[in-house]
Design a protein around this motif. Structure first.
Motif, short mmCIF file in Angstrom:
data_model
loop_
_atom_site.label_atom_id
_atom_site.label_comp_id
_atom_site.label_asym_id
_atom_site.label_seq_id
_atom_site.Cartn_x
_atom_site.Cartn_y
_atom_site.Cartn_z
N MET A 141 0.80 -1.31 -0.08
CA MET A 141 -0.09 -0.06 0.08
C MET A 141 0.90 1.24 -0.04
SD MET A 141 -3.00 1.15 2.79
CE MET A 141 -3.74 -0.62 2.81
N LYS A 142 0.66 2.29 -0.88
CA LYS A 142 1.53 3.19 -1.08
C LYS A 142 1.31 4.43 0.16
CE LYS A 142 -1.27 6.25 -4.22
NZ LYS A 142 -1.45 6.78 -5.56
N LYS A 143 2.03 5.16 0.36
CA LYS A 143 1.80 6.16 1.58
C LYS A 143 0.99 7.24 1.07
CE LYS A 143 4.08 8.47 5.26
NZ LYS A 143 3.20 8.65 6.11
N LEU A 144 0.04 7.46 1.83
CA LEU A 144 -0.80 8.58 1.25
C LEU A 144 -0.69 9.70 2.00
CD1 LEU A 144 -4.28 6.52 0.93
CD2 LEU A 144 -2.68 7.18 -0.85
N PRO A 145 -1.17 10.86 1.63
CA PRO A 145 -0.82 12.30 2.39
C PRO A 145 -1.63 12.15 3.56
CG PRO A 145 -1.92 12.70 0.28
CD PRO A 145 -1.58 11.18 0.32
N GLN A 146 -1.14 12.97 4.60
CA GLN A 146 -1.98 13.11 5.81
C GLN A 146 -3.14 14.34 5.37
OE1 GLN A 146 -1.96 11.01 7.89
NE2 GLN A 146 -0.70 11.46 9.56
N ILE A 147 -4.23 13.91 5.56
CA ILE A 147 -5.38 14.81 5.30
C ILE A 147 -6.05 15.26 6.62
CG2 ILE A 147 -7.49 15.06 3.82
CD1 ILE A 147 -6.15 13.51 1.94
N SER A 148 -6.32 16.52 6.94
CA SER A 148 -6.92 16.88 8.08
C SER A 148 -8.53 16.76 7.80
CB SER A 148 -6.92 18.52 8.47
OG SER A 148 -7.43 19.27 7.59
N GLU A 149 -9.26 16.98 8.90
CA GLU A 149 -10.66 16.61 9.08
C GLU A 149 -11.46 17.45 7.86
OE1 GLU A 149 -12.86 14.08 10.15
OE2 GLU A 149 -10.89 13.19 10.53
N ALA A 150 -11.04 18.94 7.86
CA ALA A 150 -11.30 20.00 7.06
C ALA A 150 -11.06 19.75 5.63
CB ALA A 150 -10.92 21.25 7.52
N GLU A 151 -9.83 19.23 5.36
CA GLU A 151 -9.24 18.89 4.12
C GLU A 151 -10.04 17.79 3.41
OE1 GLU A 151 -4.80 20.56 4.49
OE2 GLU A 151 -5.11 18.32 5.02
N TYR A 152 -10.56 16.86 4.35
CA TYR A 152 -11.10 15.64 3.93
C TYR A 152 -12.55 16.09 3.57
CZ TYR A 152 -13.74 11.07 4.15
OH TYR A 152 -14.46 10.01 3.73
N GLU A 153 -13.30 16.89 4.09
CA GLU A 153 -14.67 17.84 3.60
C GLU A 153 -14.30 18.07 2.25
OE1 GLU A 153 -17.43 17.22 4.89
OE2 GLU A 153 -16.43 15.96 6.29
N VAL A 154 -13.30 18.79 1.97
CA VAL A 154 -12.93 19.27 0.61
C VAL A 154 -12.80 18.20 -0.55
CG1 VAL A 154 -11.32 20.74 -0.72
CG2 VAL A 154 -11.93 21.52 1.47
N MET A 155 -12.11 17.25 0.00
CA MET A 155 -11.79 15.92 -0.63
C MET A 155 -12.79 15.04 -1.16
SD MET A 155 -8.64 15.70 -1.65
CE MET A 155 -8.65 14.21 -2.39
N LYS A 156 -13.89 15.30 -0.27
CA LYS A 156 -15.34 14.80 -0.76
C LYS A 156 -16.11 15.20 -1.75
CE LYS A 156 -17.18 14.32 3.60
NZ LYS A 156 -18.02 13.94 4.75
N ILE A 157 -15.82 16.71 -1.84
CA ILE A 157 -16.52 17.36 -2.84
C ILE A 157 -15.68 17.23 -4.32
CG2 ILE A 157 -16.88 19.81 -3.74
CD1 ILE A 157 -18.64 18.77 -1.12
N VAL A 158 -14.36 17.19 -4.18
CA VAL A 158 -13.66 16.74 -5.50
C VAL A 158 -13.94 15.52 -5.83
CG1 VAL A 158 -11.37 16.68 -6.26
CG2 VAL A 158 -11.87 18.42 -4.66
N TRP A 159 -13.91 14.24 -4.97
CA TRP A 159 -14.29 13.13 -5.37
C TRP A 159 -15.53 12.84 -5.92
CZ3 TRP A 159 -11.85 11.28 0.20
CH2 TRP A 159 -10.80 11.19 0.05
N LYS A 160 -16.62 13.46 -5.25
CA LYS A 160 -17.75 13.50 -5.84
C LYS A 160 -18.41 13.94 -7.15
CE LYS A 160 -22.69 14.17 -4.44
NZ LYS A 160 -23.52 14.78 -3.44
N ASN A 161 -17.36 15.23 -7.41
CA ASN A 161 -17.51 16.12 -8.66
C ASN A 161 -16.45 16.14 -9.71
OD1 ASN A 161 -20.43 17.09 -7.83
ND2 ASN A 161 -19.14 17.74 -5.98
N THR A 162 -15.39 15.36 -9.65
CA THR A 162 -14.34 15.55 -10.31
C THR A 162 -14.55 15.40 -11.76
OG1 THR A 162 -11.92 14.89 -10.69
CG2 THR A 162 -13.63 13.23 -10.43
N PRO A 163 -13.97 16.31 -12.56
CA PRO A 163 -13.09 17.37 -12.18
C PRO A 163 -13.99 18.62 -11.84
CG PRO A 163 -13.48 17.06 -14.73
CD PRO A 163 -14.11 16.11 -14.19
N VAL A 164 -13.37 19.44 -11.05
CA VAL A 164 -14.44 20.30 -10.38
C VAL A 164 -13.61 21.61 -10.13
CG1 VAL A 164 -13.68 19.52 -8.13
CG2 VAL A 164 -15.86 20.66 -8.36
N SER A 165 -14.33 22.75 -10.50
CA SER A 165 -13.41 24.10 -10.49
C SER A 165 -13.51 24.61 -8.94
CB SER A 165 -14.25 25.21 -11.26
OG SER A 165 -15.60 25.34 -10.64
#
Length: 129
Positions: free
Chosen positions: A1-25
């Motif tokens: 398993m590759k090492k993944l970046p440490q993502i804060s709880e707030a950053e995770y909320e951003v990532m959820k939006i990106v994952w759901k809507n990619t590509p996203v502005s």
């Protein structure tokens, strides 16, 4: 398993939006998060920049707009975080975690039924092989 970046709880909320809507502005991420949080657009832009610097996101500039795509897959991230959680709190034992939830009445009847169904399907699938 590759090492993944440490993502804060707030950053995770951003990532959820990106994952759901990619590509996203940037504007789409900002619109989604300002409707569900009290974050300012500047805060959201800062988190997007941090996620790029951490290697979780990449972007292309289309005119005056930044469009983001993930470099980290959602299922890969969740799998690693789940394993880390199990290791940290339950010595890597899923059975210990489920037992703790059962003993403390933290699972509803519906959740227990769903777990039974998942286990039954898993058993049936293994028997077919």
């Amino acid at each position: 398993m590759k090492k993944l970046p440490q993502i804060s709880e707030a950053e995770y909320e951003v990532m959820k939006i990106v994952w759901k809507n990619t590509p996203v502005s940037t504007n789409e991420v900002t619109e989604a998060l300002t409707s569900t949080t009290d974050w300012s657009p500047k805060t959201i832009q800062t988190m997007l920049k941090r996620l790029v610097n951490k290697g979780a996101l990449t972007y292309v500039k289309e005119g005056r707009v930044f469009v983001y795509t993930p470099l980290v897959e959602e299922d890969e991230y969740i799998s690693q975080k789940s394993s880390s959680f199990l290791s940290r709190y339950y010595d890597g034992e899923l059975t210990s975690m489920v037992s703790a939830y059962l003993e403390n009445d933290r699972l509803s009847d519906e959740e227990i039924s769903e777990l039974r169904s998942l286990l039954d399907r898993r058993s049936s699938h293994k028997e077919e092989k």
